[in-house]
Design a protein around this motif. Structure first.
Motif, PDB file in Angstrom:
ATOM      1  N   ASN A   1      -3.496  12.440  -2.221  1.00 29.77           N
ATOM      2  CA  ASN A   1      -2.476  11.846  -1.654  1.00 29.77           C
ATOM      3  C   ASN A   1      -1.898  10.693  -2.427  1.00 29.77           C
ATOM      4  OD1 ASN A   1      -2.465  12.942   1.257  1.00 29.77           O
ATOM      5  ND2 ASN A   1      -4.697  12.483   1.206  1.00 29.77           N
TER       6      ASN A   1
ATOM      7  N   ASP B   1      -7.763   1.975   5.990  1.00 28.66           N
ATOM      8  CA  ASP B   1      -7.204   3.206   5.454  1.00 28.66           C
ATOM      9  C   ASP B   1      -6.350   3.970   6.485  1.00 28.66           C
ATOM     10  OD1 ASP B   1      -7.602   4.744   2.682  1.00 28.66           O
ATOM     11  OD2 ASP B   1      -7.510   6.619   4.311  1.00 28.66           O
TER      12      ASP B   1
ATOM     13  N   SER C   1     -12.974   3.261   0.257  1.00 29.95           N
ATOM     14  CA  SER C   1     -11.827   3.178   1.312  1.00 29.95           C
ATOM     15  C   SER C   1     -12.436   2.280   2.539  1.00 29.95           C
ATOM     16  CB  SER C   1     -11.643   4.350   2.152  1.00 29.95           C
ATOM     17  OG  SER C   1     -11.225   5.588   1.055  1.00 29.95           O
TER      18      SER C   1
ATOM     19  N   THR D   1      -5.839   6.011   0.192  1.00 27.95           N
ATOM     20  CA  THR D   1      -5.216   5.324  -0.594  1.00 27.95           C
ATOM     21  C   THR D   1      -5.738   3.667  -0.862  1.00 27.95           C
ATOM     22  OG1 THR D   1      -3.532   4.588   0.961  1.00 27.95           O
ATOM     23  CG2 THR D   1      -3.065   6.724  -0.673  1.00 27.95           C
TER      24      THR D   1
ATOM     25  N   VAL E   1      -1.910   7.519  -5.518  1.00 29.92           N
ATOM     26  CA  VAL E   1      -2.726   6.252  -5.690  1.00 29.92           C
ATOM     27  C   VAL E   1      -1.683   5.210  -5.858  1.00 29.92           C
ATOM     28  CG1 VAL E   1      -2.381   6.826  -8.206  1.00 29.92           C
ATOM     29  CG2 VAL E   1      -4.329   5.355  -7.255  1.00 29.92           C
ATOM     30  N   ASN E   2      -2.141   3.896  -5.730  1.00 32.18           N
ATOM     31  CA  ASN E   2      -1.270   2.564  -5.613  1.00 32.18           C
ATOM     32  C   ASN E   2      -0.616   2.370  -7.032  1.00 32.18           C
ATOM     33  OD1 ASN E   2      -0.926   1.735  -2.834  1.00 32.18           O
ATOM     34  ND2 ASN E   2      -3.098   1.422  -2.772  1.00 32.18           N
TER      35      ASN E   2
ATOM     36  N   ASP F   1       0.983  -1.135   0.127  1.00 35.18           N
ATOM     37  CA  ASP F   1       0.078   0.139   0.042  1.00 35.18           C
ATOM     38  C   ASP F   1       0.994   1.550  -0.034  1.00 35.18           C
ATOM     39  OD1 ASP F   1      -2.935   0.993   0.519  1.00 35.18           O
ATOM     40  OD2 ASP F   1      -1.498   2.086   1.808  1.00 35.18           O
ATOM     41  N   LEU F   2       0.434   2.254  -0.864  1.00 38.30           N
ATOM     42  CA  LEU F   2       1.261   3.346  -1.119  1.00 38.30           C
ATOM     43  C   LEU F   2       1.454   4.076   0.366  1.00 38.30           C
ATOM     44  CD1 LEU F   2       2.332   5.819  -2.752  1.00 38.30           C
ATOM     45  CD2 LEU F   2       0.134   6.620  -2.943  1.00 38.30           C
ATOM     46  N   SER F   3       0.564   4.150   1.081  1.00 36.71           N
ATOM     47  CA  SER F   3       0.912   5.314   2.399  1.00 36.71           C
ATOM     48  C   SER F   3       1.711   4.249   3.430  1.00 36.71           C
ATOM     49  CB  SER F   3      -0.722   5.433   2.843  1.00 36.71           C
ATOM     50  OG  SER F   3      -1.257   4.031   3.480  1.00 36.71           O
TER      51      SER F   3
ATOM     52  N   TRP G   1      -5.457  12.100  -7.476  1.00 39.59           N
ATOM     53  CA  TRP G   1      -5.931  12.218  -5.926  1.00 39.59           C
ATOM     54  C   TRP G   1      -4.628  12.798  -5.152  1.00 39.59           C
ATOM     55  CZ3 TRP G   1      -7.797   6.439  -5.385  1.00 39.59           C
ATOM     56  CH2 TRP G   1      -9.012   6.385  -5.995  1.00 39.59           C
TER      57      TRP G   1
ATOM     58  N   THR H   1      -5.395   8.516   4.446  1.00 40.47           N
ATOM     59  CA  THR H   1      -4.817   9.073   2.984  1.00 40.47           C
ATOM     60  C   THR H   1      -5.960   8.463   1.864  1.00 40.47           C
ATOM     61  OG1 THR H   1      -3.528   7.238   2.637  1.00 40.47           O
ATOM     62  CG2 THR H   1      -2.606   9.249   3.671  1.00 40.47           C
TER      63      THR H   1
END
Length: 248
Positions: A140, A77, A180, A82, A142-143, A16-18, A138, A80
């Protein structure tokens, strides 16, 4: 798999990106998707389930190939958003046709609703042509490889609330995505895309799919796999029923 206690082979594990740069978190919290497990001894049991293939055959015909497999581990989540998946058509990712002989089977592994990020679909959009896909803008981010159709969020959609074991089958041109995960728990689902074993591969150069083709090839190259887009899809697939699967 995410703790490397078993050999993951050619399975792709996505973060996950975040959370990808965070430390001190368990791997289950970081990895949000496991892809391409058609040859995994345990997970491949899902893609070969007779209860699933009986329905798949209604769309693909008797000769069935599993072309894309995923275990989706949507994390809580991180604030963010994401964990969302933008609205998209699965055909954007596939260099093969005909579209009417491709189908997704998406199975809930637990109760899924709008709180933990259920599927959302736009009924009737399977009759549309393949749309242009890009990364959504977006705030924050996106993956990786989460392409979407800009403006699709303005159209009506319905939420698919599901119970453990429920399975939905849908066309590769159906516009869909997911929201989300607003809960503190993970949301797990299994998904496999199937096609007729007699699919025709196409050259996507110069088409709206060229962007995803280059991205997939680049990711494979960084993992030490040098193949073109079509060969990568052949590599990640497996015939699971019919004449072509008789040797399994």
């Amino acid at each position: 798999l995410v703790n490397n206690k078993v050999d993951s082979g050619s399975i792709l594990k996505m973060k996950d990106l975040s959370l990808k740069d965070r430390t001190g978190l368990p791997n289950e919290r970081i990895f949000n998707k496991i892809q391409d497990f058609v040859w995994d001894e345990v997970l491949a049991k899902y893609i070969c389930l007779p209860e699933v293939l009986d329905y798949v055959e209604c769309f693909t015909g008797p000769d069935i190939r599993a072309v894309h497999s995923m275990l989706i581990n949507k994390p809580p989540d991180a604030g963010t958003k994401t964990s969302r998946h933008p609205l998209h058509q699965d055909l954007h990712y596939f260099p093969f046709r005909p579209a009417d002989r491709i189908v997704a089977a998406w199975t809930a592994m637990e109760h899924i609703d709008d709180q933990n990020g259920c599927l959302v679909v736009q009924p009737g959009t399977h009759k549309l042509a393949l749309q242009q896909h890009d990364y959504p803008e977006w705030e924050n981010g996106v993956n990786k490889m989460y392409h979407g159709i800009r403006g699709a969020e303005n159209n009506p959609r319905i939420q698919l609330h599901m119970e453990k074991g429920d399975t939905v089958f849908f066309h590769p041109l159906l516009i869909h995505g997911s929201g989300s995960n607003k809960t503190k728990n993970f949301r797990k689902a299994l998904c496999c895309h199937y096609a007729t074993s007699n699919i025709d591969y196409i050259n996507v150069a110069g088409t709206s799919q060229e962007n995803i083709a280059k991205e997939v090839e680049d990711i494979a190259r960084r993992r030490g796999i040098v193949m073109d887009f079509i060969d990568l899809w052949k590599f990640r697939s497996r015939d699971v029923k019919g004449a072509c699967a008789s040797h399994l």
